[in-house]
Each structure stands twice: as structure tokens, then as C-alpha cells.
Design an enzyme around this catalytic site. Sequence first.
Site, PDB file in Angstrom:
ATOM      1  N   GLU A  69       0.822  -1.210   0.000  1.00 50.93           N
ATOM      2  CA  GLU A  69       0.000   0.000   0.000  1.00 50.93           C
ATOM      3  C   GLU A  69       0.857   1.262   0.000  1.00 50.93           C
ATOM      4  O   GLU A  69       0.513   2.263  -0.636  1.00 50.93           O
ATOM      5  CB  GLU A  69      -0.944  -0.017   1.209  1.00 50.93           C
ATOM      6  CG  GLU A  69      -2.105  -0.980   1.099  1.00 50.93           C
ATOM      7  CD  GLU A  69      -1.721  -2.430   1.374  1.00 50.93           C
ATOM      8  OE1 GLU A  69      -2.577  -3.318   1.208  1.00 50.93           O
ATOM      9  OE2 GLU A  69      -0.554  -2.678   1.766  1.00 50.93           O
ATOM     10  N   HIS A 138     -10.675  -6.777   9.277  1.00 53.69           N
ATOM     11  CA  HIS A 138     -11.327  -6.593   7.980  1.00 53.69           C
ATOM     12  C   HIS A 138     -12.765  -6.088   8.118  1.00 53.69           C
ATOM     13  O   HIS A 138     -13.556  -6.244   7.180  1.00 53.69           O
ATOM     14  CB  HIS A 138     -11.347  -7.900   7.182  1.00 53.69           C
ATOM     15  CG  HIS A 138     -10.007  -8.431   6.807  1.00 53.69           C
ATOM     16  ND1 HIS A 138      -9.175  -9.038   7.714  1.00 53.69           N
ATOM     17  CD2 HIS A 138      -9.344  -8.434   5.623  1.00 53.69           C
ATOM     18  CE1 HIS A 138      -8.056  -9.421   7.110  1.00 53.69           C
ATOM     19  NE2 HIS A 138      -8.130  -9.055   5.840  1.00 53.69           N
TER      20      HIS A 138
END
Length: 343
Positions: A69, A138
Site C-alpha cells: 500500500e 477486515h
Amino acid sequence: MAQQEPEQDARTLTMSRAMVEAIAFEMREDDEVFYMGEDVADYEGIFDSTTGLREEFGYDRIMDVPISETAYIGAAVGAAQAGMRPIAELMFVDFFGVGMDQIYNQMAKNTYMSGATVSVPMVLTTAVGGTYNDAAQHSQTLYGTFAHLPGMKVVVPSTAYDAKGLMHNAIRDDDPVVYMFHKRLMGIGWMPAPDGPKTGVPEGDYTIPFGSADVKREGADVTVVTLGLHVHRALEAADSLAADGIDAEVIDLRTLVPLDTETVTDSVAKTGRLVVVDEDYRSFGVTGEIVARVAEADLDDLEAVERVAVPDVPIPYARPLEDEVIPDAADVEQAIRAVHEGE
């Protein structure tokens, strides 16, 4: 602000389909728009966020990236400063920590740090929310985390109509925009959405201005302020309470930065009672910010207030425990009853 109705003959789309339609339109209009992220090309996004785009625009503009990322968000920042309009997808908002330096110390600050000699016209899209048993890493929303940090506009659609209009506006904006979509609202086959997110969507392009909340349901007794998935849970609660003569007004914030405080305070001036509902954590978050702004604007109007949010615990994996911590329509209904009855 009253709800903006789509055209009568508009097609009905899922939220994911509406988002993709806006992205495709902007990519056809401007060759500098491109999309990058993990599993966005061949897989077409794990939440259907790029369905069909790679087939039309190819791998040069719909780019799968390595699992880094920091690298690809940093590349998007650089591309934006060089004049392109990248869209970078952070697969789960929970992964923000891996690339936070690029998000907050570069994307959000570079215009200010450069004395406005550069702009960063990019969109950071990211999936938020739980309700499907994907555990603590998540399943968060973290709206408040991004809204708290200056330099980024923050967008949270709850319907297909809003998703398309907000996406057009996000891509065209010259500032960095964080576009947070709730997984449960996307309309993907393996995660059924509630009925509300699938709406009529005009075929042409249109924009929804940032800082413009939407009154999804008008009412006279209680103001309910929310966003994302919980717009639909609040509407469900309001419809249930109508049978008991309790008339709740439901406001969808749609954007957190900028925030439409006026629509909220006008509603509270009418009802005198406020319920704020959020899937983010209770402490230091959106619910507290809304209550504070209402109190600062006119405390005399506020007769009763309730906050409905996730308690300050990691989102559990076990379904009964996740159901316990993420507010549902019954929790919203209970809060509305509490402020209405003065409990």
C-alpha cells in the site's frame, strides 16, 4: 436539504454498478484518469468495484499492483501531483496503517506544505464495515479516523444514486478525496444488500456537491443522523416506529468532510431530539462530533440525545458477538424511543 430524486425513467442499479459507471465515464472523458489497486484488473475488485473496466480500458489504466500500500498509494500521490487523476483502491480500510504515511503525510498535506504550488487530485477508494464475520482486521469503518485529519475530503454514499453522483464529483475534485463504500451496500452476489441501496440512476453524468446532506425521510418528532449502511437501518427503525405514532426524520450525511451542519441543526430545531447512529467506534468519533456541533450551534434546541455506535472493542469474528457490537435497526429504534419518551 430535501432528497434529490432520480429521473422517473432511470434504470435501477446496484451501488457497485453505479460507481463503476461513473468511473468509466470519467475515464472516457479524460485520459489522465486511471485506477490502481490490489485485484482490480483481472479479478475486477473483490467488492465489484471495477467490474468491466479492464476489458474496456486495458491494463495500462486498470492496474493490479503488488501488495504494498505504501508503494502504490505513493505512486498515486506522485501521479496526481504530475497532473494525472488517479484512483487508488485500499482494499479494506483496516489496511490504512500500512500506507498511512503516504495518505496523511503526503496525499493530505502536500498542497499545504508546498504553499499550494501543487495539487493532489486523486481519489482513495476503500471498503468499510462489518456484518459478514470477517473479524477484527477486515470489518472496521474508521470514518472518524479520516475525517479527523485535515487535508482530505471524506465521502460515504448509501445508495446507488448518491454513489454515482459523489464519484463523479470526487474524480473531478482538485483535492484528495477518500471515498468510503460499505461492502454490505454494494449489491454483490455473496453479500446480499438491503433493498434501499439499489435505486434509480440516470444514464447521464451528474454530480452531488460535497457538504450536502440528504433528508432521506422527513419527520417531526426525532432527528436521526447517520451515514452508510446505517441509513437503511435507521429508515427501517423509523418505518417501524411510525405505526406507534413516532415520526422520525432520517438524515444521510453523505460527506463528512465537508460536513453539512446546517441541515442537521435545522432538523434538531424542529424536533428537539437527536439520535446519531454510526458503525464506527463510539469514542472520539462521528457520533460525538455531531452532538458537539448541534450543542455549539444552539444548545437550547436540544431536549434529548442518544448515540448508537460500536463499543470500543475489536470487531469479533463470531457471528453472535459481531451482531451484538454492530448496531442494528432494533438498537436504533430503542434509541429513538428513548429520546421521544424522555427516558
